[in-house]
Design a protein around this motif. Sequence first.
Motif, PDB file in Angstrom:
ATOM      1  N   GLU A 145      -7.010   5.915   2.028  1.00  0.00           N
ATOM      2  CA  GLU A 145      -6.816   5.415   0.663  1.00  0.00           C
ATOM      3  C   GLU A 145      -7.791   6.060  -0.305  1.00  0.00           C
ATOM      4  N   ARG A 171       0.810  -1.200   0.000  1.00  0.00           N
ATOM      5  CA  ARG A 171       0.000   0.000   0.000  1.00  0.00           C
ATOM      6  C   ARG A 171       0.855   1.267   0.000  1.00  0.00           C
ATOM      7  N   ALA A 172       1.963   1.211   0.698  1.00  0.00           N
ATOM      8  CA  ALA A 172       2.875   2.358   0.672  1.00  0.00           C
ATOM      9  C   ALA A 172       3.492   2.528  -0.707  1.00  0.00           C
ATOM     10  N   CYS A 184       1.020   4.241  -2.892  1.00  0.00           N
ATOM     11  CA  CYS A 184       1.004   5.668  -2.567  1.00  0.00           C
ATOM     12  C   CYS A 184       2.200   6.381  -3.188  1.00  0.00           C
ATOM     13  N   GLU A 227       1.626   5.163   8.821  1.00  0.00           N
ATOM     14  CA  GLU A 227       1.318   3.734   8.752  1.00  0.00           C
ATOM     15  C   GLU A 227       2.565   2.892   8.516  1.00  0.00           C
ATOM     16  N   GLN A 285      -5.496  -1.180  -4.502  1.00  0.00           N
ATOM     17  CA  GLN A 285      -5.531  -1.046  -3.049  1.00  0.00           C
ATOM     18  C   GLN A 285      -6.337  -2.173  -2.414  1.00  0.00           C
ATOM     19  N   GLN A 320      -0.257   7.850   5.394  1.00  0.00           N
ATOM     20  CA  GLN A 320       0.477   6.680   4.926  1.00  0.00           C
ATOM     21  C   GLN A 320       1.887   6.633   5.518  1.00  0.00           C
ATOM     22  N   TYR A 334       8.492  10.671  -0.014  1.00  0.00           N
ATOM     23  CA  TYR A 334       7.308  10.965  -0.827  1.00  0.00           C
ATOM     24  C   TYR A 334       7.407  12.351  -1.455  1.00  0.00           C
ATOM     25  N   ARG A 349      -3.580  -5.951   3.651  1.00  0.00           N
ATOM     26  CA  ARG A 349      -3.541  -4.969   4.746  1.00  0.00           C
ATOM     27  C   ARG A 349      -2.752  -5.578   5.892  1.00  0.00           C
TER      28      ARG A 349
END
Length: 547
Positions: free
Chosen positions: A383, A319-320, A323, A433, A494, A430, A447, A499
């Motif tokens: 998300e 998920r990162a 992103c 997280e 996603q 994120q 990022y 998760r």
Amino acid sequence: DGKGLPIMKRNKQINVKRALALAGTFNFLCCCARACLLPFLTLYFRQLGLTPAMTGIVMGTKHLISLVWRPAASQLSKHYDKRRAVINGSLVCSAAVAVVLLLVPPADVHAQTASCNASDLSLGADLLRSSVAPATTSTRTRPENDTTPVSTSGVNLPATTLIDTKSAPVLTSQTALNRHSDDDESHPRLDGPSTPALLLTLLIVSVWECASAPLEWTADDGLYEYLDFAYASDRYSSTRVWGLLGAACGVGGAGLLVSQLRCLVAYQTPRSAVHFLCYAALAVLALPAAACIPLYLNKKRDRANGLFKAVQLVRGSPRAALCAVTALLVGVAASAVDNFLLWQMQDHGSSELHMGPSLALAVLSHAAFPLLAGRVSKLLSPERVLVVGAVSLGLQCFYYSFLWAPWAALPAQVLSCFSGGALWWAVKVQCAEVATPGAERSVSKLYSALSLHLGSGLGSFAGGFVVQRFGLTWLFRGAAVCVMAWCVCLPLLQWKAPRQRRINYSRLLAAGASEASDSESEQERDWLEKAMEDDRSNNNYGRRINH
């Protein structure tokens, strides 16, 4: 005892409110200085006679230099404990080099002369023209006997009348563009009269970026470590608000100021020189704040949480990683807006009187999102907010391709609340997280580098050649299509991405404390160690640790 004396002495020396006030003032002045010039920089390149491809090369090189030199300079200044010297030197040198950029001669001398002649009108006539331009200039159809040159590279120019003197620089720069474009060529040419201007501009902008790039990271790192030393790092984010307010004041104020000034006839310099002079003046004005801003050097964290560790953390979380890809694509699309939105506005009759307030509204909309963050977080997950932010940017780009009047871009700027504020709020969540304790800022910088420097650099190179070949309209439409296509795929990716399980260590500690009174067996005493071993065995770098 002797241990209490250093603590008391340290507490007397630390004044968090004063540190935050100085940091807010410093950020306000620095962001105000950048906003006075950087949004209008590509407009100045157009006035010099640089083609879109050349403009993209200059801006792309600027972003890539910042991508490499900013973290390197920040690390070197920390290693040799020269942060304050780097900050002061960056302010002085960047101000000096920015003024040197005014010495670059335009590719077409008529462009400079025309812009000066256009500003010889009185203030009343200038305001009258800005009010009637939508009805009398940009929307008029081209008559059959009109001999105004038409772009062969796809940049559509508005039809002009005698009163539309604002478009004189556009016509002359477009004439220079036509010299470098042939109907029978499949690629844009970079040779011709504008090549010396390109090389000189590229050299000066590269030196300028080398001087200004270390400023932000060096000041932020020193201030954050000072607040962390004072156990007030949670108040660090409050200084960012002043930076956004400074940017809004800078871009709006510079646009209004330049729109009301005549040409500097004594030096035959166009009014755009005011942008450079304002930048230099505000940079020098920030020197006293830079001399007083508190800095701290924490050598224990010199290499513990660098960008390489941040790359490992992001790569280990699907998920990162999604992103990160979104941030990169957003940077590519945003470069089209940053580099060529003012070109599009100018082609439809806009002057600095329209450009400044329009860009200021976008910054204020970005800054206003924290007021909505609480309600948005209850309705949408981070998300989904990330998808909404990217969609908003795509809608903005698509809207910009249909501009029709000087003020037409204004409504779309409100969407910056989501395309800027909401998107980076989701990225910040994120970061929390995926990051391990102490690595949050490194992940955030990763990022930022992916979007603001790598993405914008690649987008500048590609965007310049797209405008050269297909025109401004198709640049914005192409950026919108690419962003929208990714937004269609992103929710599905996603959903497929696993998760990661989170471990709440505070609950485990509380449970361990309550059970300790009942039993002191060996199995109950080492429960935390077993939980941490299971955590490491799953290679869970991205689990969130709740304290």
